[in-house]
Design a protein around this motif. Structure first.
Motif, short mmCIF file in Angstrom:
data_model
loop_
_atom_site.label_atom_id
_atom_site.label_comp_id
_atom_site.label_asym_id
_atom_site.label_seq_id
_atom_site.Cartn_x
_atom_site.Cartn_y
_atom_site.Cartn_z
N LEU A 84 74.89 -6.44 66.93
CA LEU A 84 75.85 -5.35 67.04
C LEU A 84 75.95 -4.89 68.49
O LEU A 84 74.94 -4.70 69.16
CB LEU A 84 75.42 -4.17 66.16
N ASP A 85 77.18 -4.72 68.96
CA ASP A 85 77.41 -4.29 70.34
C ASP A 85 77.35 -2.76 70.40
O ASP A 85 78.28 -2.07 69.97
CB ASP A 85 78.78 -4.78 70.82
N TYR A 86 76.25 -2.25 70.94
CA TYR A 86 76.07 -0.81 71.09
C TYR A 86 75.97 -0.43 72.57
O TYR A 86 75.35 0.56 72.93
CB TYR A 86 74.81 -0.36 70.34
N GLU A 87 76.62 -1.24 73.41
CA GLU A 87 76.51 -1.03 74.85
C GLU A 87 77.03 0.34 75.27
O GLU A 87 76.39 1.04 76.06
CB GLU A 87 77.27 -2.13 75.59
N SER A 88 78.19 0.75 74.75
CA SER A 88 78.76 2.04 75.17
C SER A 88 77.90 3.20 74.71
O SER A 88 77.70 4.17 75.44
CB SER A 88 80.19 2.18 74.65
N SER A 89 77.37 3.11 73.49
CA SER A 89 76.50 4.18 72.99
C SER A 89 75.22 4.26 73.80
O SER A 89 74.74 5.35 74.14
CB SER A 89 76.18 3.93 71.52
N PHE A 90 74.65 3.09 74.15
CA PHE A 90 73.42 3.07 74.93
C PHE A 90 73.66 3.60 76.34
O PHE A 90 72.84 4.34 76.89
CB PHE A 90 72.89 1.63 75.00
N ARG A 91 74.79 3.25 76.90
CA ARG A 91 75.12 3.73 78.24
C ARG A 91 75.20 5.27 78.25
O ARG A 91 74.62 5.93 79.12
CB ARG A 91 76.46 3.14 78.70
N GLU A 92 75.90 5.82 77.26
CA GLU A 92 76.08 7.27 77.23
C GLU A 92 74.81 8.00 76.86
O GLU A 92 74.45 9.01 77.49
CB GLU A 92 77.19 7.61 76.21
N SER A 93 74.10 7.52 75.82
CA SER A 93 72.95 8.25 75.29
C SER A 93 71.67 8.04 76.08
O SER A 93 70.80 8.90 76.07
CB SER A 93 72.71 7.84 73.83
N VAL A 94 71.56 6.89 76.75
CA VAL A 94 70.28 6.56 77.39
C VAL A 94 70.42 6.42 78.90
O VAL A 94 69.76 7.13 79.66
CB VAL A 94 69.69 5.27 76.78
N ILE A 95 71.28 5.51 79.37
CA ILE A 95 71.34 5.26 80.81
C ILE A 95 71.91 6.47 81.56
O ILE A 95 71.34 6.92 82.56
CB ILE A 95 72.18 4.00 81.11
N ASP A 96 73.03 7.02 81.07
CA ASP A 96 73.61 8.19 81.74
C ASP A 96 72.66 9.39 81.65
O ASP A 96 72.52 10.16 82.61
CB ASP A 96 74.96 8.55 81.12
N ASP A 97 72.01 9.55 80.49
CA ASP A 97 71.05 10.64 80.35
C ASP A 97 69.88 10.48 81.31
O ASP A 97 69.39 11.46 81.89
CB ASP A 97 70.54 10.69 78.90
N PHE A 98 69.44 9.24 81.51
CA PHE A 98 68.36 8.93 82.45
C PHE A 98 68.75 9.36 83.86
O PHE A 98 67.99 10.04 84.56
CB PHE A 98 68.09 7.42 82.39
N ALA A 99 69.95 8.98 84.29
CA ALA A 99 70.41 9.33 85.63
C ALA A 99 70.62 10.84 85.76
O ALA A 99 70.26 11.44 86.79
CB ALA A 99 71.70 8.58 85.95
N ASP A 100 71.19 11.47 84.73
CA ASP A 100 71.42 12.91 84.78
C ASP A 100 70.10 13.68 84.86
O ASP A 100 70.01 14.71 85.54
CB ASP A 100 72.20 13.37 83.55
N SER A 101 69.09 13.19 84.16
CA SER A 101 67.79 13.85 84.17
C SER A 101 67.18 13.82 85.57
O SER A 101 66.67 14.83 86.07
CB SER A 101 66.85 13.17 83.16
N TYR A 102 67.27 12.67 86.23
CA TYR A 102 66.80 12.59 87.62
C TYR A 102 67.59 13.53 88.52
O TYR A 102 67.04 14.18 89.41
CB TYR A 102 66.91 11.15 88.13
N ALA A 103 68.90 13.62 88.29
CA ALA A 103 69.75 14.50 89.11
C ALA A 103 69.38 15.96 88.92
O ALA A 103 69.61 16.79 89.81
CB ALA A 103 71.22 14.28 88.76
N ARG A 104 68.79 16.30 87.78
CA ARG A 104 68.34 17.67 87.53
C ARG A 104 66.93 17.92 88.05
O ARG A 104 66.36 18.98 87.85
CB ARG A 104 68.37 17.98 86.03
#
Length: 372
Positions: A84-104
């Motif tokens: 199953l292709d969950y790339e967009s969900s993973f990008r939003e829920s995990v990778i973007d959250d990872f970057a946002d957390s560092y930015a905070r």
């Protein structure tokens, strides 16, 4: 060799179990054990990201070989397997959250976010849509029945226990989840892999965050959130400017190396980060001591509500030793100053081996300030 029992009502052949197959040895053994026990077994692999897109390095996709490994295992076991292709969900829920957390100015844990969202929310929903009676995974944790419902316990092998990463699992999810490896150690799992003649029997364990296999977390965050590379002041606990840093993305609470401030009587450590002013606050080791930490998004798995008088232990990093503490429903109060407590990490609460709950560390109360 005795077969596993997933504690599902009725004969195994009448029950459908979806197995989350990552392509590694753990989940492959789970699929084999579930199939061997007679359950109707369906393997699902999630394609979570394209590595080249994530780090802007074309021509690579580290999910590809794992997907092929999972498919080969499923074919060998004679079970259906879906990708199953969950790339967009993973990008939003995990990778973007990872970057946002560092930015905070935080220190994120993407593995918890992945379990909390893509795996135990999205994949669980897919399993139910397929008419499954349970979702089995290769995590090293135990799920046991009790009068007040299923309980989440540490894995039997302390070296493999993954309960810290599953604190956000809800009661409803725990009803549906199964963890066949929770009472095993890694050697036993690899013995099973050899017994089933799985092609992944000797496959090494993954060591780094999956979407940053190089370990260069700062490099990825800088590409996704360039503002984290902005320089700023390094100040002491009194606000005196000691020097300049090269971007907060390069620092985490408790870090000693890379501060590059000479002429000090004692070593300096990162005490906190202030992204609003781009300031890095440093101090002696004793300044890292924390008396308590406030949690957000608390998930409680214990009986009734938290009891402030109940002695517990708290784990504030995946590799940290559990520390005596109490929990009032909002804050974890440590029995002695705890070191290395960083916003963005999780605090997971235990009563013995039982996971009582946990939450995300929002802020901390320094022990020095509490004693003043």
């Amino acid at each position: 060799m005795s077969q596993i029992d997933l504690n599902l009502p009725g004969p195994a052949a009448s029950r459908r179990v979806v197995v989350a197959m990552s392509g590694g040895v753990d989940s492959s053994v789970v699929a084999a054990l579930v199939s061997e026990a007679g359950y109707e077994t369906v393997g699902i692999t999630l394609q979570l990201y394209d590595h080249g897109a994530a780090v802007q390095t074309p021509g690579t996709c580290c999910a590809g070989s794992d997907i092929r490994d999972a498919r080969r295992v499923a074919d060998g076991l004679g079970i259906p397997h879906y990708v199953l292709d969950y790339e967009s969900s993973f990008r939003e829920s995990v990778i973007d959250d990872f970057a946002d957390s560092y930015a905070r100015g935080e220190t994120p844990i993407p593995c918890v976010r992945c379990n909390q969202t893509v795996k135990f929310r999205d994949l669980l929903s897919v399993a139910k849509d397929l008419g499954a009676d349970a979702l089995a995974t290769g995590h090293y944790v135990r799920r046991v029945h009790s009068e007040d419902g299923p309980r989440l316990l540490r894995g039997t092998d302390p070296a493999r226990d993954q309960s810290y990463f599953l604190f956000a699992t809800t009661r409803e999810q725990l009803d549906f989840l199964r963890f066949p490896l929770g009472a095993m150690d890694k050697a036993a799992v690899r013995d099973h892999a050899a017994r089933f003649n799985l092609g992944v029997a000797t496959k090494p364990d993954s060591q780094d965050i999956c979407f940053v296999p190089s370990g260069d977390y700062a490099g990825l965050v800088k590409k996704l959130r360039p503002e984290t590379e902005a320089p700023g002041n390094i100040v002491d606990l009194n606000g005196n400017v000691l020097g300049q840093h090269r971007g907060l993305v390069h620092y985490t609470v408790g870090q000693r190396r890379g501060i590059d401030i000479g002429g000090q009587k004692e070593p300096l450590y990162v005490v906190r980060l202030d992204p609003d002013t781009k300031t890095l606050v440093v101090g002696p080791r004793e300044a890292l001591g924390v008396a308590s930490c406030r949690l957000s998004d608390v998930n409680w798995l214990g009986p009734a509500g938290p009891d402030p008088a109940r002695p517990l232990t708290a784990k504030i990093r995946s590799m940290a030793k559990p520390a005596p503490a109490r929990f009032d429903g909002t804050s974890v109060i440590f029995a002695a100053p705890e070191y290395g407590v960083s916003p963005g990490q999780a605090a997971v609460l235990y009563d013995g081996d039982r996971v009582m709950g946990g939450g995300w560390i929002a802020d901390t109360q320094p022990a020095l300030a509490a004693a003043a």
